[in-house]
Design an enzyme around this catalytic site. Sequence first.
Site, PDB file in Angstrom:
ATOM      1  N   SER A 149       0.859  -1.180   0.000  1.00 13.40           N
ATOM      2  CA  SER A 149       0.000   0.000   0.000  1.00 13.40           C
ATOM      3  C   SER A 149       0.896   1.231   0.000  1.00 13.40           C
ATOM      4  CB  SER A 149      -0.893  -0.024   1.247  1.00 13.40           C
ATOM      5  OG  SER A 149      -1.640   1.166   1.346  1.00 13.40           O
ATOM      6  N   LYS A 175      -1.114  -1.130  -4.408  1.00 12.61           N
ATOM      7  CA  LYS A 175      -2.250  -0.245  -4.113  1.00 12.61           C
ATOM      8  C   LYS A 175      -1.698   1.160  -3.941  1.00 12.61           C
ATOM      9  CE  LYS A 175      -4.697   0.206   0.318  1.00 12.61           C
ATOM     10  NZ  LYS A 175      -5.430  -0.600   1.327  1.00 12.61           N
ATOM     11  N   LYS A 177      -2.783   5.123  -2.775  1.00 14.73           N
ATOM     12  CA  LYS A 177      -3.817   5.931  -2.152  1.00 14.73           C
ATOM     13  C   LYS A 177      -4.193   7.058  -3.098  1.00 14.73           C
ATOM     14  CE  LYS A 177      -3.997   4.011   2.036  1.00 14.73           C
ATOM     15  NZ  LYS A 177      -5.220   3.486   2.643  1.00 14.73           N
ATOM     16  N   ASP A 202      -7.067   3.208  -3.309  1.00 15.67           N
ATOM     17  CA  ASP A 202      -7.806   3.270  -2.044  1.00 15.67           C
ATOM     18  C   ASP A 202      -8.073   4.735  -1.714  1.00 15.67           C
ATOM     19  OD1 ASP A 202      -8.902   2.980   0.467  1.00 15.67           O
ATOM     20  OD2 ASP A 202      -7.153   2.003   1.383  1.00 15.67           O
ATOM     21  N   GLU A 227     -10.964   0.861  -3.610  1.00 13.13           N
ATOM     22  CA  GLU A 227     -11.291   0.553  -2.219  1.00 13.13           C
ATOM     23  C   GLU A 227     -11.949   1.769  -1.564  1.00 13.13           C
ATOM     24  OE1 GLU A 227      -7.858  -1.029  -0.218  1.00 13.13           O
ATOM     25  OE2 GLU A 227      -8.717  -0.780   1.773  1.00 13.13           O
ATOM     26  N   ASP A 252     -13.780  -1.490   2.800  1.00 11.26           N
ATOM     27  CA  ASP A 252     -12.841  -1.598   3.916  1.00 11.26           C
ATOM     28  C   ASP A 252     -13.552  -1.060   5.159  1.00 11.26           C
ATOM     29  OD1 ASP A 252     -10.858  -1.150   5.832  1.00 11.26           O
ATOM     30  OD2 ASP A 252      -9.508  -0.031   4.535  1.00 11.26           O
ATOM     31  N   LYS A 276      -9.944  -6.804   7.539  1.00 11.32           N
ATOM     32  CA  LYS A 276      -8.934  -6.460   8.544  1.00 11.32           C
ATOM     33  C   LYS A 276      -9.352  -7.192   9.806  1.00 11.32           C
ATOM     34  CE  LYS A 276      -7.352  -2.100   6.686  1.00 11.32           C
ATOM     35  NZ  LYS A 276      -7.479  -0.632   6.707  1.00 11.32           N
ATOM     36  N   GLY A 304      -4.250  -4.418   6.039  1.00 13.29           N
ATOM     37  CA  GLY A 304      -3.219  -4.183   7.035  1.00 13.29           C
ATOM     38  C   GLY A 304      -3.459  -2.862   7.739  1.00 13.29           C
TER      39      GLY A 304
HETATM   40  O1  OSB Z   1      -7.151   2.046   4.349  1.00 17.06           O
HETATM   41  O2  OSB Z   1      -6.212   0.164   4.165  1.00 17.06           O
HETATM   42  C1  OSB Z   1      -6.258   1.287   4.671  1.00 17.06           C
HETATM   43  C2  OSB Z   1      -3.189   1.796   6.868  1.00 17.06           C
HETATM   44  C3  OSB Z   1      -3.737   2.409   7.971  1.00 17.06           C
HETATM   45  C4  OSB Z   1      -5.085   2.676   7.963  1.00 17.06           C
HETATM   46  C5  OSB Z   1      -5.864   2.349   6.866  1.00 17.06           C
HETATM   47  C6  OSB Z   1      -5.311   1.713   5.757  1.00 17.06           C
HETATM   48  C7  OSB Z   1      -3.930   1.482   5.761  1.00 17.06           C
HETATM   49  C8  OSB Z   1      -3.227   0.927   4.609  1.00 17.06           C
HETATM   50  C9  OSB Z   1      -1.853   0.322   4.849  1.00 17.06           C
HETATM   51  O3  OSB Z   1      -3.599   1.034   3.469  1.00 17.06           O
HETATM   52  C10 OSB Z   1      -1.895  -1.148   4.977  1.00 17.06           C
HETATM   53  C11 OSB Z   1      -0.573  -1.714   5.440  1.00 17.06           C
HETATM   54  O4  OSB Z   1       0.410  -1.584   4.717  1.00 17.06           O
HETATM   55  O5  OSB Z   1      -0.544  -2.298   6.534  1.00 17.06           O
HETATM   56 MG    MG Z   2      -8.364   0.939   2.993  1.00 18.52          MG
END
Ligand code: OSB
Ligand code: MG
Length: 382
Positions: A149, A175, A177, A202, A227, A252, A276, A304
């Site tokens: 991510s 992924k 953001k 995402d 996402e 999510d 999650k 994660g």
């Molecule tokens: O939206 O998936 C998410 C991390 C913290 C809070 C929300 C998210 C995330 C990630 C990182 O996208 C996931 C990771 O690398 O652990």
């Molecule tokens: Mg997410």
Amino acid sequence: MTIVQSPTAALEGLLLPKLDHVDLVTVKLQFVAPFGTSVYTWTHKEAMLMRLESDGVTAWSECVSDPDPFYFYETNGTARHIIKDFLLPLVEPGIALGELEERFRHVRGHGMAKATVENGLLILIALQKGQPLHELMGRPAKRIMSGISIGLKESPAELLAAVEHAVAKKYGRVKMKVKKGQDVEWVRAVREHFPDLRLMVDANGDYSLSDTALLKRLDDFGLMMIEQPLSYSDIYEHSILQKEMRTAICLDESIHGLADVATAVALGACRIINIKQGRVGGLMESMRIAAYCAGRGIDAWSGGMDETGIGRAVNLHLQTAAGFTLPGDTSETSNYFDEDIADPPVILAPDGSIDIPGGPGLGVRVVADRILKRAIGWERLC
Ligand code: OSB
Ligand code: MG
């Protein structure tokens, strides 16, 4: 007619050991780089860990909440309160884990707090039996698909460099953001440079239905999914958007348990679920959700929360369960921290996959002096 055995039946029958001590230990680790999302930019991981001690066996679990409520309503503070004042008093030696889940249902929400306790007990039981956690779950070891991510970057060049690095490592998918004003053109730049990359975005809930025309432009880029484009609490409007978009929607933030998944699937709000384990209340609910999705043609993957090596190992073991069909947000330790609190660190194999750490419990060793070096709080609950 086939009778489908509950994927958690064996776990529900496990009996709780007596607990000699329970501690909450908060550690603060600096990220190698700030992690930017549409809702907040985190520069540190502040993780609340739970330490369970029983007859000389010590198990660690990790609460996936942040100190702030910017991604999710739970915080380290609320999780501490719920664990201390409501969940731990329900933990009784000799009762079955299924009975404990029943008791926990009396407490509404607070899945991250519940997961910390439930996962900790499962890890403790696995250690006492000398079994790897996935074996306790009734699942054979397998190589886990990796995924990364990538947070919001200052410039497209910086984003492309991060994607390049991920491609070189052979991550199973990337992924990125997105947020309002940092979306279509940034995705276009990545797609132009990496035409065959398994790519997804995402939004962490940054858009609304009035942005439908803009979101539909993302259909041109062959994304695996988008996402949580709409509000963190919405399911219904996602069902309207999904009918308008070719790109699969993945939920999510909206998914707090199996009931939300059932609602989302019934409404056609998404075609993919990010599970999650913390957000849905632990390993057992995660296994139920994955099995439910598998039976309905819905893809699922393990999300994660930038966890330390403890939570990361939990996510690895979880992905041996039936129904985890896509690469998750499970990336290398070096993507987050220079030095984690647990060994060995997660490292990608040359083909981009991840081996589950071997040995009893999580298979990772929590290193005491690394905890002590980073501890910002230590509370003994019993
Ligand atoms: O939206 O998936 C998410 C991390 C913290 C809070 C929300 C998210 C995330 C990630 C990182 O996208 C996931 C990771 O690398 O652990
Ligand atoms: Mg997410």
